[in-house]
Write an enzyme that holds these catalytic residues in place. Structure first.
Site, PDB file in Angstrom:
ATOM      1  N   LYS A  46      33.736  33.861  40.488  1.00  0.00           N
ATOM      2  CA  LYS A  46      35.095  33.689  39.948  1.00  0.00           C
ATOM      3  C   LYS A  46      35.355  32.204  39.655  1.00  0.00           C
ATOM      4  O   LYS A  46      35.878  31.852  38.594  1.00  0.00           O
ATOM      5  CB  LYS A  46      36.132  34.226  40.950  1.00  0.00           C
ATOM      6  CG  LYS A  46      36.150  35.752  41.011  1.00  0.00           C
ATOM      7  CD  LYS A  46      36.917  36.300  42.200  1.00  0.00           C
ATOM      8  CE  LYS A  46      36.765  37.817  42.280  1.00  0.00           C
ATOM      9  NZ  LYS A  46      37.348  38.412  43.485  1.00  0.00           N
ATOM     10  N   GLN A  63      40.449  36.661  49.000  1.00  0.00           N
ATOM     11  CA  GLN A  63      39.282  37.532  48.908  1.00  0.00           C
ATOM     12  C   GLN A  63      39.233  38.478  50.110  1.00  0.00           C
ATOM     13  O   GLN A  63      39.285  38.042  51.263  1.00  0.00           O
ATOM     14  CB  GLN A  63      37.997  36.689  48.836  1.00  0.00           C
ATOM     15  CG  GLN A  63      36.737  37.510  48.609  1.00  0.00           C
ATOM     16  CD  GLN A  63      36.712  38.218  47.250  1.00  0.00           C
ATOM     17  OE1 GLN A  63      37.075  37.651  46.227  1.00  0.00           O
ATOM     18  NE2 GLN A  63      36.308  39.478  47.243  1.00  0.00           N
ATOM     19  N   ASP A  76      45.859  39.181  41.520  1.00  0.00           N
ATOM     20  CA  ASP A  76      45.145  40.425  41.805  1.00  0.00           C
ATOM     21  C   ASP A  76      46.037  41.648  41.560  1.00  0.00           C
ATOM     22  O   ASP A  76      45.557  42.767  41.542  1.00  0.00           O
ATOM     23  CB  ASP A  76      44.669  40.444  43.275  1.00  0.00           C
ATOM     24  CG  ASP A  76      43.236  39.950  43.404  1.00  0.00           C
ATOM     25  OD1 ASP A  76      42.473  40.083  42.422  1.00  0.00           O
ATOM     26  OD2 ASP A  76      42.885  39.431  44.474  1.00  0.00           O
TER      27      ASP A  76
END
Ligand SMILES: NC(=O)c1ccc[n+]([C@@H]2O[C@H](COP(=O)([O-])OP(=O)(O)OC[C@H]3O[C@@H](n4cnc5c(N)ncnc54)[C@H](OP(=O)(O)O)[C@@H]3O)[C@@H](O)[C@H]2O)c1
Length: 304
Positions: free
Chosen positions: A52, A96, A119
């Site tokens: 990412k 994460q 997200d």
């Protein structure tokens, strides 16, 4: 022959568009920024976060990787998120998952500012999505819609069946398909006679987490099959069940000792009109949509 929906190519096209947007924002003195928080040492998470951060660099997005130790407390994480929420140079915050068991993941995810929740996991964004308001939608389901649209697959008026009802994939995928005017059915582990429902699907989205669960007789001939599943298999017997006669796959399997299979049995793709392969289908879209969400968040926060 069914059409293969090439997620790698579609993700590359989206990333080019995002890079172009980043260049335009830069002309106005704005540089979108993403903070990626990676707690402890989970090898798979480290790979995801690194890729990412690398993609951010490729597209001109500022990124910062924050790596608290495994021993971090919920309170320390809340303070970290509060700091990121307040920072002007950060538009997106990515926690994460999985977080260590002693950290209250729900509390932390809810502490991320909805406007920086790239997200799309915050309940406020889930609500905005359901209400049809501008929202940061979860990346994987948003990627599913991009694959369908960019491949010219009609959605409006089609019967779409989503197998899986997680907050991260199944539910938002169904909501996004509904907003595109599909007639949606959501299935889950308590659904009776799953095959009779999946066989009605013009668009079948499998987000189950069970290797090769959707078999050929569960697919309507000519349907578009979107396989979200990522399941690593290491057992040679299981390998044969899914990939007997696939020499290329057998080579990879014998070299690496594992391969990835989706939630759809590879033989079921033969029945489809179009399908996303695993790997190389939905997977690459997730990072592309994260980049797109970060730029979107940068714009939305500034009212652009
Ligand atoms: N491509 C990507 O980037 C990406 C991103 C995220 C996830 N994934 C993959 O997508 C898959 C789903 O992920 P997830 O996070 O949504 O998983 P999840 O949270 O475990 O949810 C799985 C869903 O499948 C349903 N299910 C389980 N067994 C079933 C059965 N026998 N029949 C019908 N439905 C069944 C469950 O039903 P209940 O609700 O009744 O338990 C649940 O709703 C996994 O393979 C994951 O690795 C891929």
């Amino acid at each position: 022959m069914p059409k293969v929906l090439d997620g790698v190519a579609i993700a590359a096209a989206i990333k080019l568009e995002v890079a172009e947007e980043v260049r335009k924002l830069a002309a106005g003195g704005i540089r979108p920024g993403l903070a990626a928080v990676l707690v402890g040492h989970v090898p798979a998470s480290e790979i995801y976060v690194r890729s990412k951060v690398k993609t951010c660099a490729e597209l001109g997005i500022f990124s910062e990787m924050i790596t608290p130790p495994e021993s971090v407390t919920t309170e320390e994480m809340l303070a970290l998120v509060a700091d990121l929420n307040a920072r002007e140079d950060i538009d997106g915050i990515l926690l994460q998952l999985p977080l260590p068991a002693h950290v209250d993941a729900k509390l932390l995810l809810d502490s991320v500012s909805p406007d920086k929740d790239v997200d799309g996991f915050h309940p406020v964004n889930a609500g905005r999505l359901q209400a049809g308001r501008p929202a940061l939608a979860p990346c994987t389901p948003a990627g599913v819609i991009e694959i369908l649209k960019r491949s010219g697959i009609p959605i409006s008026g089609q019967n779409a069946v989503v197998v899986g009802r997680s907050d991260i994939v199944g539910k938002p995928a169904a909501m996004l398909l509904l907003h595109e005017n599909a007639t949606i059915t959501i299935c889950h582990s308590k659904t009776r006679d799953l095959g009779s429902i999946t066989r009605q699907a013009d668009i079948l989205v499998a987000a189950i987490g069970r290797p090769g669960y959707i078999t050929p007789e569960m697919v309507k001939p000519g349907a578009t099959v979107i396989d979200v599943g990522i399941n690593r298999i290491t057992d040679p017997v299981e390998f044969e069940k899914f990939f007997a006669g696939d020499g290329k796959r057998a080579d990879t399997f014998s070299k690496r000792g594992s391969t990835i299979v989706g939630d759809v049995h590879p033989k079921a793709f033969d029945v489809a009109g179009a399908y996303t392969p695993v790997p190389g289908g939905v997977g690459p879209l997730t990072i592309a949509m994260l980049m797109s969400n970060t730029v979107r968040a940068a714009r939305m926060r500034r009212g652009l």
